[in-house]
Enzyme design. Sequence first.
Site, PDB file in Angstrom:
ATOM      1  N   CYS A  23      39.828 -15.065 -80.682  1.00 40.37           N
ATOM      2  CA  CYS A  23      39.165 -13.758 -80.841  1.00 40.37           C
ATOM      3  C   CYS A  23      39.653 -12.977 -82.048  1.00 40.37           C
ATOM      4  O   CYS A  23      40.652 -13.321 -82.640  1.00 40.37           O
ATOM      5  CB  CYS A  23      39.308 -12.836 -79.647  1.00 40.37           C
ATOM      6  SG  CYS A  23      38.936 -13.565 -78.089  1.00 40.37           S
ATOM      7  N   GLY A  50      35.273 -15.069 -83.004  1.00 35.06           N
ATOM      8  CA  GLY A  50      34.712 -14.948 -81.670  1.00 35.06           C
ATOM      9  C   GLY A  50      33.228 -14.703 -81.735  1.00 35.06           C
ATOM     10  O   GLY A  50      32.798 -13.675 -82.252  1.00 35.06           O
ATOM     11  N   ASN A 124      43.965 -10.481 -78.495  1.00 33.54           N
ATOM     12  CA  ASN A 124      43.808 -11.757 -79.179  1.00 33.54           C
ATOM     13  C   ASN A 124      44.995 -12.629 -78.809  1.00 33.54           C
ATOM     14  O   ASN A 124      46.131 -12.304 -79.138  1.00 33.54           O
ATOM     15  CB  ASN A 124      43.738 -11.536 -80.685  1.00 33.54           C
ATOM     16  CG  ASN A 124      43.705 -12.813 -81.506  1.00 33.54           C
ATOM     17  OD1 ASN A 124      44.003 -12.789 -82.684  1.00 33.54           O
ATOM     18  ND2 ASN A 124      43.336 -13.926 -80.908  1.00 33.54           N
ATOM     19  N   GLY A 125      44.744 -13.733 -78.110  1.00 35.75           N
ATOM     20  CA  GLY A 125      45.825 -14.623 -77.730  1.00 35.75           C
ATOM     21  C   GLY A 125      45.656 -15.124 -76.314  1.00 35.75           C
ATOM     22  O   GLY A 125      44.569 -15.101 -75.745  1.00 35.75           O
ATOM     23  N   TYR A 270      42.687 -23.719 -90.397  1.00 32.60           N
ATOM     24  CA  TYR A 270      41.283 -23.490 -90.138  1.00 32.60           C
ATOM     25  C   TYR A 270      40.904 -22.099 -89.652  1.00 32.60           C
ATOM     26  O   TYR A 270      39.896 -21.540 -90.050  1.00 32.60           O
ATOM     27  CB  TYR A 270      40.763 -24.511 -89.106  1.00 32.60           C
ATOM     28  CG  TYR A 270      39.310 -24.289 -88.798  1.00 32.60           C
ATOM     29  CD1 TYR A 270      38.345 -24.680 -89.712  1.00 32.60           C
ATOM     30  CD2 TYR A 270      38.905 -23.631 -87.646  1.00 32.60           C
ATOM     31  CE1 TYR A 270      36.999 -24.439 -89.467  1.00 32.60           C
ATOM     32  CE2 TYR A 270      37.570 -23.393 -87.387  1.00 32.60           C
ATOM     33  CZ  TYR A 270      36.616 -23.793 -88.306  1.00 32.60           C
ATOM     34  OH  TYR A 270      35.301 -23.550 -88.080  1.00 32.60           O
TER      35      TYR A 270
END
Length: 488
Positions: A23, A50, A124-125, A270
């Site tokens: 995200c 996301g 995020n995570g 990436y």
Amino acid sequence: MARGDGRLNHELLPGEKGPQDACGVFGVWAPGEEVAKLTYYGLYALQHRGQESAGIATSDGSQVLVYKDMGLVSQVFSDTMLDSLHGHIAIGHARYSTTGSSVWENAQPTFRTTATGHLALGHNGNLTNTHELAERLETLDTGELPLDSAVMATSDTDLIAALFAAHPGKTIEQAALAELPALRGAFSLVFLDDHTLYAARDPQGIRPLSLGRLERGWVVASETAALDIVGASFVRDIEPGEFVAIDEDGVRSSMFAQPSPKGCLFEYVYLARPDSVINGRSIHGVRAAVGRKLAIEAPADADIVIPVPESGTPAAIGFAQQSGLPFAQGLVKNAYVGRTFIQPSQTIRQLGLRLKLNPLPEVIGGKRLVVVDDSIVRGNTQRAIARMLREAGAKEVHVRISSPPVQWPCYYGIDFASRAELIAPGLSVDDIRSSIGADSLGYVSLDGLIEATGVAKDHLCRACFDGEYPVALADPGLRSKHVLEVTG
């Protein structure tokens, strides 16, 4: 309990599930600015992190408004909706869930009413000790909290918000500082109450988080590219283990844990946009440097170098620079094929990767190709690309990968396939080469990749490549899953 987040924009066959990232988060404190629209543009810059749901929360000092829905940022928000989100503080979230949690209820930001006001939070995570935290929540003396603060948490993000809201005698800032040391795993957080914007990053700093300055305010974002797009100047990275609060008195910072940096190595490979900067290093520059390493470690007797767009492009440029081979665009990407909620028919599905990529026969016909991609997870996509290039007239296809073989799943926010589904474990490089139909296959070494980042090896999370997990898997479900994957 469902994970908090996920994504990837990998060039996949229709219906194929790639490694989903955790995200993107964004926050802004800027009185006098249209903070909802700034957040919209920030999320637009983070859309690659996301692509399943998006949401924005704003505060005008007296009320917190939250709007979120399934879909891309541009699908979720209209001008009318953004105009209705008033305030001087905003946070935003773009999400890609893990399997089984693709529902509106798990879209973010999550909202709670507290004893002193309101809380909205984006994450995020992925936490690794949700079982312990859920037990902790049950033991807290929550007093007479509003009803919605007692709602069962359906994700690790909900659990964090519930913990922060479960301290009736404390401010959100005090509650957060009390609870953050108990969280384990990867978490880059943005959250707000009625008057203040907050940000926090786990002690390992696994996911990135940056602080930026506006002319009349401040911004926090998962990647520096989002700062650029809203006209904010980069100030610094939020440090591992750091808590930041931003209000009318400015920015104040404190450390809630001793930092032990373990930034995600796959961000460099990436996840992050090539125009972002992490740890002072340009992601595009790192990927080009990896390509040069790859050309040294795995040279190929070929005529031209072509990338798998867009993720393989910087490394292909570096490979061409180092090898002296010409760089060419042998595959054309359809820029307008993104995530869709309309499933392709069987007839269309059989067209495979051509929905996204199409070869240029006049470029590749009769040529020996070096085809550079960022990673191989299951191998299905590379197999389809090799077949497509041969059908378009390529004489030879030499696949080069700008990361080592992905051997292990990630428990910190990237929904890699289980170990049984990954192609690399148990197979030699030649086995994989044969499986994907390439004339040769080469990967950059782990040491070569690390050297290109400019970050010390012990400051990086390399778990998906070497199985060394920097944060313990405290949840029984994660531990049993890991044992099954290792022994299965």
